[in-house]
Motif scaffolding. Sequence first.
Motif, mmCIF file in Angstrom:
data_model
loop_
_atom_site.group_PDB
_atom_site.id
_atom_site.type_symbol
_atom_site.label_atom_id
_atom_site.label_comp_id
_atom_site.label_asym_id
_atom_site.label_seq_id
_atom_site.Cartn_x
_atom_site.Cartn_y
_atom_site.Cartn_z
ATOM 1 N N THR A 30 0.856 -1.181 0.000
ATOM 2 C CA THR A 30 0.000 0.000 0.000
ATOM 3 C C THR A 30 0.894 1.232 0.000
ATOM 4 N N TYR A 31 0.418 2.267 -0.671
ATOM 5 C CA TYR A 31 1.224 3.459 -0.888
ATOM 6 C C TYR A 31 0.391 4.709 -0.652
ATOM 7 N N SER A 32 1.086 5.810 -0.367
ATOM 8 C CA SER A 32 0.416 7.061 -0.022
ATOM 9 C C SER A 32 -0.065 7.845 -1.231
ATOM 10 N N SER A 33 0.433 7.523 -2.416
ATOM 11 C CA SER A 33 -0.014 8.249 -3.604
ATOM 12 C C SER A 33 -0.274 7.275 -4.747
ATOM 13 N N GLU A 34 -1.132 7.707 -5.639
ATOM 14 C CA GLU A 34 -1.461 6.899 -6.800
ATOM 15 C C GLU A 34 -0.239 6.727 -7.708
ATOM 16 N N THR A 35 0.583 7.762 -7.782
ATOM 17 C CA THR A 35 1.800 7.709 -8.590
ATOM 18 C C THR A 35 2.766 6.654 -8.066
ATOM 19 N N LYS A 36 3.002 6.655 -6.756
ATOM 20 C CA LYS A 36 3.893 5.651 -6.159
ATOM 21 C C LYS A 36 3.341 4.248 -6.378
ATOM 22 N N ALA A 37 2.034 4.106 -6.256
ATOM 23 C CA ALA A 37 1.408 2.799 -6.442
ATOM 24 C C ALA A 37 1.584 2.312 -7.882
ATOM 25 N N ALA A 38 1.390 3.199 -8.842
ATOM 26 C CA ALA A 38 1.538 2.831 -10.252
ATOM 27 C C ALA A 38 2.970 2.392 -10.552
ATOM 28 N N ILE A 39 3.925 3.091 -9.989
ATOM 29 C CA ILE A 39 5.333 2.743 -10.213
ATOM 30 C C ILE A 39 5.682 1.440 -9.491
#
Length: 88
Positions: A30-39
């Motif tokens: 799980t990640y704090s931003s959608e960008t981090k999650a996509a990467i």
Amino acid sequence: YFGVSQYTNRRQQTRYRVKIHINGNYTIGTYSSETKAAIAYNKAADLLNKLGIQKNYPRNYVEGLSEQDADLLYKKIHISPKLKLAAK
């Protein structure tokens, strides 16, 4: 983005869960931003391909992020070592 879903945690914070299909869905993290999650999804797909998983995982393209910034995030993002075990 591929493999990314949004949810609200107990503290009412928006978080992004990343899953990838190996032999069923596997949660990467799980990640704090959608960008981090996509990467993170891209990084997990790359790792699985390197481990010999012959699936053609789609990759996420993140707009508004320079190639340099995307590379930096890619290197910083943590992928659970358990992903390697799930791939076996």
